[in-house]
Design a protein around this motif. Structure first.
Motif, PDB file in Angstrom:
ATOM      1  N   UNK A   1       1.245  -1.248   0.336  1.00 49.96           N
ATOM      2  CA  UNK A   1       0.280   0.287  -0.165  1.00 49.96           C
ATOM      3  C   UNK A   1       0.888   1.423  -0.007  1.00 49.96           C
ATOM      4  N   UNK A   2       2.079   1.125   1.270  1.00 46.76           N
ATOM      5  CA  UNK A   2       3.047   2.482   0.274  1.00 46.76           C
ATOM      6  C   UNK A   2       3.617   2.691   0.021  1.00 46.76           C
ATOM      7  N   UNK A   3       4.105   1.550  -1.293  1.00 41.46           N
ATOM      8  CA  UNK A   3       4.430   1.644  -1.792  1.00 41.46           C
ATOM      9  C   UNK A   3       4.245   1.807  -3.538  1.00 41.46           C
ATOM     10  N   UNK A   4       2.850   1.579  -3.912  1.00 37.30           N
ATOM     11  CA  UNK A   4       1.514   1.738  -4.583  1.00 37.30           C
ATOM     12  C   UNK A   4       1.372   3.365  -4.406  1.00 37.30           C
ATOM     13  N   UNK A   5       0.993   3.850  -3.034  1.00 32.59           N
ATOM     14  CA  UNK A   5       0.766   4.854  -2.324  1.00 32.59           C
ATOM     15  C   UNK A   5       1.748   6.452  -3.613  1.00 32.59           C
ATOM     16  N   UNK A   6       3.427   5.756  -3.074  1.00 36.24           N
ATOM     17  CA  UNK A   6       4.303   6.579  -3.878  1.00 36.24           C
ATOM     18  C   UNK A   6       4.916   6.889  -4.810  1.00 36.24           C
ATOM     19  N   UNK A   7       4.236   5.372  -5.894  1.00 39.04           N
ATOM     20  CA  UNK A   7       4.407   5.173  -7.221  1.00 39.04           C
ATOM     21  C   UNK A   7       2.968   6.146  -7.595  1.00 39.04           C
ATOM     22  N   UNK A   8       1.744   5.929  -7.161  1.00 45.64           N
ATOM     23  CA  UNK A   8       0.350   6.894  -7.696  1.00 45.64           C
ATOM     24  C   UNK A   8       1.105   8.228  -7.926  1.00 45.64           C
ATOM     25  N   UNK A   9       1.795   8.686  -5.810  1.00 47.14           N
ATOM     26  CA  UNK A   9       1.813   9.969  -5.878  1.00 47.14           C
ATOM     27  C   UNK A   9       2.950  11.066  -7.567  1.00 47.14           C
ATOM     28  N   UNK A  10       3.289   9.837  -7.726  1.00 41.67           N
ATOM     29  CA  UNK A  10       4.412  10.700  -9.504  1.00 41.67           C
ATOM     30  C   UNK A  10       3.688  10.202 -10.426  1.00 41.67           C
ATOM     31  N   UNK A  11       2.889   9.122 -10.855  1.00 44.31           N
ATOM     32  CA  UNK A  11       2.068   9.694 -11.524  1.00 44.31           C
ATOM     33  C   UNK A  11       1.252  10.269 -12.289  1.00 44.31           C
ATOM     34  N   UNK A  12       0.534  10.368 -10.375  1.00 42.85           N
ATOM     35  CA  UNK A  12      -0.720  11.466 -10.402  1.00 42.85           C
ATOM     36  C   UNK A  12      -0.346  13.175 -10.358  1.00 42.85           C
ATOM     37  N   UNK A  13       0.477  12.779 -10.410  1.00 40.70           N
ATOM     38  CA  UNK A  13       1.412  14.920 -10.669  1.00 40.70           C
ATOM     39  C   UNK A  13       1.961  15.299  -9.024  1.00 40.70           C
ATOM     40  N   UNK A  14       1.150  14.401  -8.126  1.00 38.97           N
ATOM     41  CA  UNK A  14       1.765  15.149  -6.363  1.00 38.97           C
ATOM     42  C   UNK A  14       2.781  15.315  -6.712  1.00 38.97           C
ATOM     43  N   UNK A  15       3.849  13.717  -7.054  1.00 42.51           N
ATOM     44  CA  UNK A  15       5.477  14.728  -7.055  1.00 42.51           C
ATOM     45  C   UNK A  15       6.230  14.617  -8.776  1.00 42.51           C
ATOM     46  N   UNK A  16       6.936  14.945  -8.846  1.00 43.86           N
ATOM     47  CA  UNK A  16       7.552  15.563  -9.851  1.00 43.86           C
ATOM     48  C   UNK A  16       8.026  14.949 -10.293  1.00 43.86           C
ATOM     49  N   UNK A  17       8.189  14.035 -11.409  1.00 39.87           N
ATOM     50  CA  UNK A  17       9.568  12.700 -11.681  1.00 39.87           C
ATOM     51  C   UNK A  17      11.058  13.282 -11.344  1.00 39.87           C
ATOM     52  N   UNK A  18      11.012  14.361 -11.108  1.00 33.15           N
ATOM     53  CA  UNK A  18      12.440  15.098 -11.133  1.00 33.15           C
ATOM     54  C   UNK A  18      12.993  14.485  -9.683  1.00 33.15           C
TER      55      UNK A  18
END
Length: 450
Positions: free
Chosen positions: A260-277
């Protein structure tokens, strides 16, 4: 367990301005050096395939009675390069204290690089050299040094002082039912947020990611190195996960909570919450991007707060202890440095006397004024500490809620298994489920080497 800490009042006030110049450079160097994220992350020399444990030399564990048996000796404290002067200040105070008459303390500085700092000590211990009586050890090295028979058992001594320390810091000194180290300095990451973007600090990671998506993003250390291990373990622990089994002999990373934690982190990059940089960010890249106004929120260590007071956004950000997982607890991962007694010291009683003085309340106040956060609860009540570390309440709360990284003699291999596979998931190379499955296999393989 603190789920959320409101911003400490007065952070931007006059007290901080008075100490900004005095503490910024010292804290910047000291904190990075002590987080366990400043150096490389290759497997420690000689760690794979080691065996053994603490050899019984007939001397037994060191207890408080050893302080009464101490005589005269010159004690060498081997430590990472003292760039901020914090160790020197503590040493000078020890040598000038009449109570320590007969024991003279000297400092042998090793390189600033975390890897070289550790390797210098390992080389001496492999040669059974008595040169280092005490050693400043990164908090993640306790298990390896103990398992390899390089350090003395300090259980009776530490137990006699256990009530003095913030409990989370004592966890970093323990391995296999015993205490092998005395906590000297600690550190923890915070959630940085722009006060001109948000009306209040997020209370949960879910709120933090949503705020990042709605504004200029949340950034953290996600390059493939120790910093990514720290950030994954932080969220995984908050979500209820763990890395190793209770006995430390098997991987526990492939769990629903960690997924759940890793999916949350991954989704954060996918949805723009976290920039890919962030996939290229270490501590300094994170700090510079936040100070440049490129993000609304950031996760970083203590030093970034002090340096941020000279940034263009100095009046527009604040920090809080890391938030909780929605429906769960807050978490965090400790950095810091402990003190150990070399198994090959010719003066173990005097070495323990030195550690007793170095980790005293008075010394903790001295080191705090040089930027090294105390491990003693009482030290945070001292006015000098509060002046030197104006964010002391948030710092103390963060340390209290934090946990140690996996305690194991093969920590380096386990960390590499975590950050390599988590990085693959965040970059989209593999699914989070596949990443944890591979990490599970890699960790179990590492655990067979001791």
């Amino acid at each position: 367990m603190i789920a959320f800490c409101h911003p400490t009042s007065g952070f931007k006030g006059e007290g901080l301005m008075n100490v900004r110049t005095r503490t910024a450079a010292a804290l910047a160097v000291a904190t990075l050096a002590l987080t366990g994220c400043a150096g490389g992350t290759s497997a420690p020399e000689g760690q794979e395939g080691t065996s053994g444990g603490q050899e019984d030399d007939g001397s037994g564990a060191l207890g408080p009675e050893a302080l009464d048996e101490a005589g005269e000796a010159e004690i060498t404290w081997c430590a990472q390069k003292d760039s901020s002067g914090q160790f020197t200040a503590v040493l000078e105070a020890f040598n000038s204290d009449p109570a320590n008459e007969g024991v003279t303390l000297s400092l042998l500085e090793f390189p600033a690089s975390t890897d070289e700092w550790r390797n210098q000590f390992i080389q001496r211990q492999q040669a059974e050299s008595p040169e280092c009586d005490i050693f400043g050890s990164d908090v993640v090295w306790t298990a390896e040094l103990a398992q390899r028979g390089f350090i003395r058992d300090l259980t009776p001594y530490v137990e006699s002082r256990a009530d003095e320390f913030i409990p989370s810091t004592l966890e970093t000194a323990a391995y296999d039912g015993s205490y092998w180290a005395v906590p000297l300095g600690t550190n923890v990451a915070f959630l940085y947020y722009r006060t001109d973007h948000l009306d209040s600090a997020p209370r949960t990671w879910q709120e933090a990611y949503a705020a990042g998506q709605a504004n200029d993003g949340l950034i953290y250390q996600a390059a493939a190195y120790e910093g990514l291990t720290v950030n994954f373990v932080t969220l995984a622990t908050a979500a209820g996960g763990t890395i190793l089994s209770d006995d430390g002999k098997a991987s526990a990373i492939n769990s629903p909570e960690n997924l759940a934690a890793l999916e949350f982190m991954s989704q954060g990059i996918e949805n723009g919450s976290v920039p890919p940089a962030v996939l290229t960010y270490m501590e300094e890249e994170t700090r510079r991007a936040f100070e440049a106004g490129e993000a609304t929120l950031a996760v970083n260590w203590t030093y970034a707060y002090v340096l941020g007071q000279d940034a263009p956004i100095a009046d527009d950000f604040d920090i809080v202890a890391l938030p909780a997982w929605d429906g769960g607890d807050a978490s965090g991962v400790l950095g810091g440095v402990n003190l150990v007694v070399s198994a090959f010291s010719e003066h173990p009683e005097e070495a323990l006397q030195a550690i007793d003085g170095i980790t005293s309340a008075a010394s903790q106040v001295t080191q705090a004024q040089k930027g090294l956060a105390p491990t003693l609860e009482a030290a945070y009540d001292d006015a000098a500490v509060q002046e030197a570390l104006p964010f002391w309440e948030t710092l103390r709360d963060g340390v209290r809620q934090a946990t140690s990284r996996p305690v194991t003699p093969v920590y380096a291999q386990i960390s590499r298994a975590i950050y390599t596979n988590v990085s693959a998931a965040l970059s989209g190379e593999v699914s989070p489920a596949a990443a944890l499955e591979q990490a599970d296999a890699d960790i179990n393989e590492a655990l067979t080497t001791f």
